[in-house]
Design a protein around this motif. Structure first.
Motif, short mmCIF file in Angstrom:
data_model
loop_
_atom_site.label_atom_id
_atom_site.label_comp_id
_atom_site.label_asym_id
_atom_site.label_seq_id
_atom_site.Cartn_x
_atom_site.Cartn_y
_atom_site.Cartn_z
N ALA A 182 0.83 -1.21 0.00
CA ALA A 182 0.00 0.00 0.00
C ALA A 182 0.87 1.26 0.00
N GLY A 183 2.10 1.14 0.44
CA GLY A 183 3.02 2.27 0.44
C GLY A 183 4.36 1.90 1.04
N VAL A 184 5.37 2.70 0.71
CA VAL A 184 6.74 2.48 1.19
C VAL A 184 7.29 3.80 1.72
N ALA A 185 8.05 3.76 2.79
CA ALA A 185 8.76 4.92 3.33
C ALA A 185 10.22 4.56 3.54
N VAL A 186 11.10 5.44 3.12
CA VAL A 186 12.55 5.24 3.27
C VAL A 186 13.14 6.49 3.89
N ALA A 187 13.92 6.33 4.94
CA ALA A 187 14.62 7.44 5.57
C ALA A 187 16.10 7.09 5.66
N LEU A 188 16.95 8.03 5.27
CA LEU A 188 18.40 7.82 5.27
C LEU A 188 19.08 8.89 6.11
N GLN A 189 20.06 8.48 6.88
CA GLN A 189 20.99 9.39 7.52
C GLN A 189 22.37 9.09 6.93
N CYS A 190 22.90 10.05 6.22
CA CYS A 190 24.15 9.84 5.48
C CYS A 190 25.26 10.71 6.06
N ARG A 191 26.47 10.17 6.04
CA ARG A 191 27.62 10.91 6.56
C ARG A 191 28.77 10.81 5.56
N HIS A 192 29.35 11.97 5.24
CA HIS A 192 30.43 12.07 4.26
C HIS A 192 31.65 12.64 4.98
N ILE A 193 32.81 12.03 4.78
CA ILE A 193 34.02 12.54 5.42
C ILE A 193 34.35 13.92 4.87
N PRO A 194 34.73 14.87 5.74
CA PRO A 194 35.04 16.23 5.26
C PRO A 194 36.43 16.32 4.69
N LEU A 195 36.76 17.49 4.16
CA LEU A 195 38.13 17.74 3.75
C LEU A 195 39.04 17.66 4.98
N PRO A 196 40.26 17.16 4.84
CA PRO A 196 41.15 17.00 6.01
C PRO A 196 41.30 18.28 6.82
N GLU A 197 41.37 19.42 6.15
CA GLU A 197 41.59 20.67 6.88
C GLU A 197 40.36 21.10 7.68
N ASN A 198 39.21 20.46 7.43
CA ASN A 198 38.00 20.82 8.16
C ASN A 198 37.68 19.88 9.32
N LEU A 199 38.54 18.90 9.57
CA LEU A 199 38.32 18.02 10.71
C LEU A 199 38.48 18.80 12.01
N LYS A 200 37.58 18.57 12.95
CA LYS A 200 37.63 19.27 14.23
C LYS A 200 37.81 18.25 15.35
N CYS A 201 38.61 18.64 16.36
CA CYS A 201 38.89 17.69 17.43
C CYS A 201 37.67 17.45 18.32
N GLU A 202 36.69 18.40 18.32
CA GLU A 202 35.53 18.18 19.17
C GLU A 202 34.66 17.04 18.67
N THR A 203 34.74 16.72 17.37
CA THR A 203 33.92 15.66 16.79
C THR A 203 34.83 14.59 16.23
N LEU A 204 35.00 13.52 17.00
CA LEU A 204 35.90 12.44 16.60
C LEU A 204 35.48 11.86 15.25
N GLN A 205 34.16 11.71 15.06
CA GLN A 205 33.70 11.14 13.79
C GLN A 205 34.00 12.09 12.65
N GLY A 206 33.70 13.37 12.84
CA GLY A 206 34.11 14.37 11.86
C GLY A 206 33.37 14.33 10.54
N TRP A 207 32.24 13.65 10.48
CA TRP A 207 31.56 13.49 9.20
C TRP A 207 30.53 14.58 8.97
N ILE A 208 30.29 14.90 7.70
CA ILE A 208 29.23 15.83 7.32
C ILE A 208 27.93 15.03 7.24
N SER A 209 26.92 15.42 8.03
CA SER A 209 25.69 14.64 8.14
C SER A 209 24.56 15.29 7.37
N THR A 210 23.72 14.47 6.80
CA THR A 210 22.52 14.95 6.11
C THR A 210 21.45 13.88 6.16
N SER A 211 20.20 14.29 6.12
CA SER A 211 19.07 13.37 6.19
C SER A 211 18.24 13.48 4.92
#
Length: 482
Positions: A182-211
């Motif tokens: 009757a229907g389908v729903a898909v939700a994604l949380q995606c994370r992309h590694i940033p440029l090395p110079e944009n890595l911050k020590c406060e965020t160990l994962q350091g990924w750019i997040s989007t939904s």
């Protein structure tokens, strides 16, 4: 005798990153049927190594072309898979309840599979990105589908060159067409590694997040109760998904900000108030051509609109890790000709003399697979006789120097420890914590694994209490209890 002769260097891996695969790869290669031609892929990788100033014949790089080709073929295997082959025979009858009394099972009850961990290759830069996928559907016709098939269908489309919104749309359409719910729903949380110079020590994962999300059938509509139920069911896992329709034309890849692509091998450099952006990195045309040939070998069309500029951006990323021979001096550090000054066994060491610099972020490129690994470096040292301290910016420059090249974590840990010891002379200890993309984006997919390595020199070696004091400092800084 040099430091390695009189000191102790140890590497303790929580999960070994690259060496773990060596024996396994050899066994796999005996049984694998090579479907894609390797004659174009492997020479292309050798051309990239040459462009980076590396010697493809040296130990550590000799099998890199084969490993990289295998990783790309595995990461794009979805092109050769069909959804109908997965769903066929996986639909089962489920009666449910009378429609007049409610909805459940095969008569209108919603089914949600949450937290499906996936990896895909970003079509804009050829770097892997991580995905947490949630799929829901409402059965119709009294039929339900085997739950594992939802994950497998999502993986078919993840194992292609992708962007997040198109991935959500393709998974949604494929499930709707194949199981006819009757229907389908898909939700994604995606994370992309940033440029090395944009890595911050406060965020160990350091990924750019989007939904991103996509829906069909009864999930559509601004006030769909089925979508609201779906959102609430994944919110029970602590995941708050806004129902936002992200346009696939909106770039989320950080490398796209470097330039506006016109065609492969050429691009319009990004400007800021008329000036060329400092992020633009020159890319040798032969390296760009090599990446185009890799795309052709994978069965892709480098002239496809979404892939215009991709070879250039991938080369620009690699050029951030090109070989460097500046190994004599760096911000006052002398990187050779040093020896270990051992502390007499009976001397007590004042732990107040131990200096620490913690959570120094880094991003390096694994020389075995040409995939990034990233994390933080913790440095402890005894200051020299004058008691002076070394500025944190110097340590960050040192970490950047050894990280921004083709590396392995064990070697990088040792190199940083030797450099710090050459400046401090009293003792040095280095702990590196890293996440390796090659551990999760390839066939074995060891999700949430991390690697820790430690190197110990001088007084930290002769006084176990000094080493324990430094490790406790790391625990205190990260808020972990022993």
């Amino acid at each position: 005798m040099g430091a390695l002769g009189e000191a102790h260097l140890s590497a303790t891996a929580v999960v070994a990153a690259c060496d773990y695969y060596e024996e396994e790869e050899e066994e796999e290669e005996e049984h694998d049927v090579v479907e894609a031609p390797v004659d174009a892929m492997e020479p292309a990788v050798r051309a990239l190594l040459l462009g980076l100033g590396e010697d493809a014949r040296r130990e550590g790089l000799r099998r890199t072309p084969k490993r990289v080709a295998k990783a790309f073929r595995d990461g794009t295997r979805g092109y050769k898979q069909k959804v109908k082959d997965i769903i066929q025979g996986a639909l089962f009858p489920e009666v449910g309840v009378d429609k007049r009394t409610g909805s459940a099972g095969g008569t209108g009850g919603q089914v949600v599979v949450r937290d499906i961990d996936l990896f895909s290759y970003c079509e804009s830069c050829l770097l892997p990105f991580s995905i947490q996928c949630h799929v829901g559907y409402v059965p119709s016709g009294g039929r339900v589908v085997g739950l594992s098939k939802l994950s497998r269908v999502a993986d078919v489309f993840a194992k292609r060159l992708q962007n997040p919104q198109r991935l959500a749309n393709e998974v949604c359409r494929a499930l709707h067409a194949s199981i006819q719910p009757a229907g389908v729903a898909v939700a994604l949380q995606c994370r992309h590694i940033p440029l090395p110079e944009n890595l911050k020590c406060e965020t160990l994962q350091g990924w750019i997040s989007t939904s991103h999300s996509s829906c069909s059938g009864i999930f559509e509509g601004e006030n769909s109760s089925f979508w609201n139920d779906f959102s609430m069911l994944i919110k029970l896992r602590g995941i708050d998904m806004e129902r936002v329709s992200h346009s696939a034309s909106i770039s989320w890849c950080p490398l796209r900000s470097c330039e506006v692509p016109i065609c492969n091998g050429h691009g319009k450099k990004a400007t800021i108030n008329g000036a060329i952006s400092p992020k633009s990195v020159p890319a040798p045309s032969n390296m760009v051509s090599a990446v185009s040939s890799m795309l052709l070998s994978l069965g892709e069309d480098p002239s496809r609109k979404e892939l215009l500029g991709t070879p250039l951006r991938y080369v620009q990323w690699l050029m951030k890790f090109r070989a460097c021979n500046l190994d004599v001096k760096l911000n006052g550090f002398k990187l050779n000709n040093f020896s270990v000054c051992e502390c007499p066994a009976g001397d007590a060491i004042d732990h107040r003399a131990i200096h620490s610099e913690l959570h120094l972020p880094f991003c390096a490129q694994c020389e075995h697979h040409l995939l990034p690994f990233y994390g933080v470096v913790h440095i402890g040292y005894f200051s020299s006789g004058d008691g002076g301290m070394i500025d944190r910016s110097h340590f960050q420059a040192l970490v950047h120097f050894f990280g921004c090249k083709l590396q392995v974590q064990e070697r990088m840990t040792r190199q940083i420890a030797e450099a710090v010891y050459s400046a401090s002379r009293g003792g040095a200890i280095v702990v590196v914590e890293a996440n390796h993309i090659c551990m999760v984006s390839r066939g074995v997919e060891k999700l949430r694994s991390s690697t820790a390595t430690i190197a110990v020199l001088g007084q930290f070696l002769t006084d176990p209490s000094a080493k324990a004091h430094f490790l406790h400092n790391i625990l205190d800084a990260t808020g972990l209890a022993i």
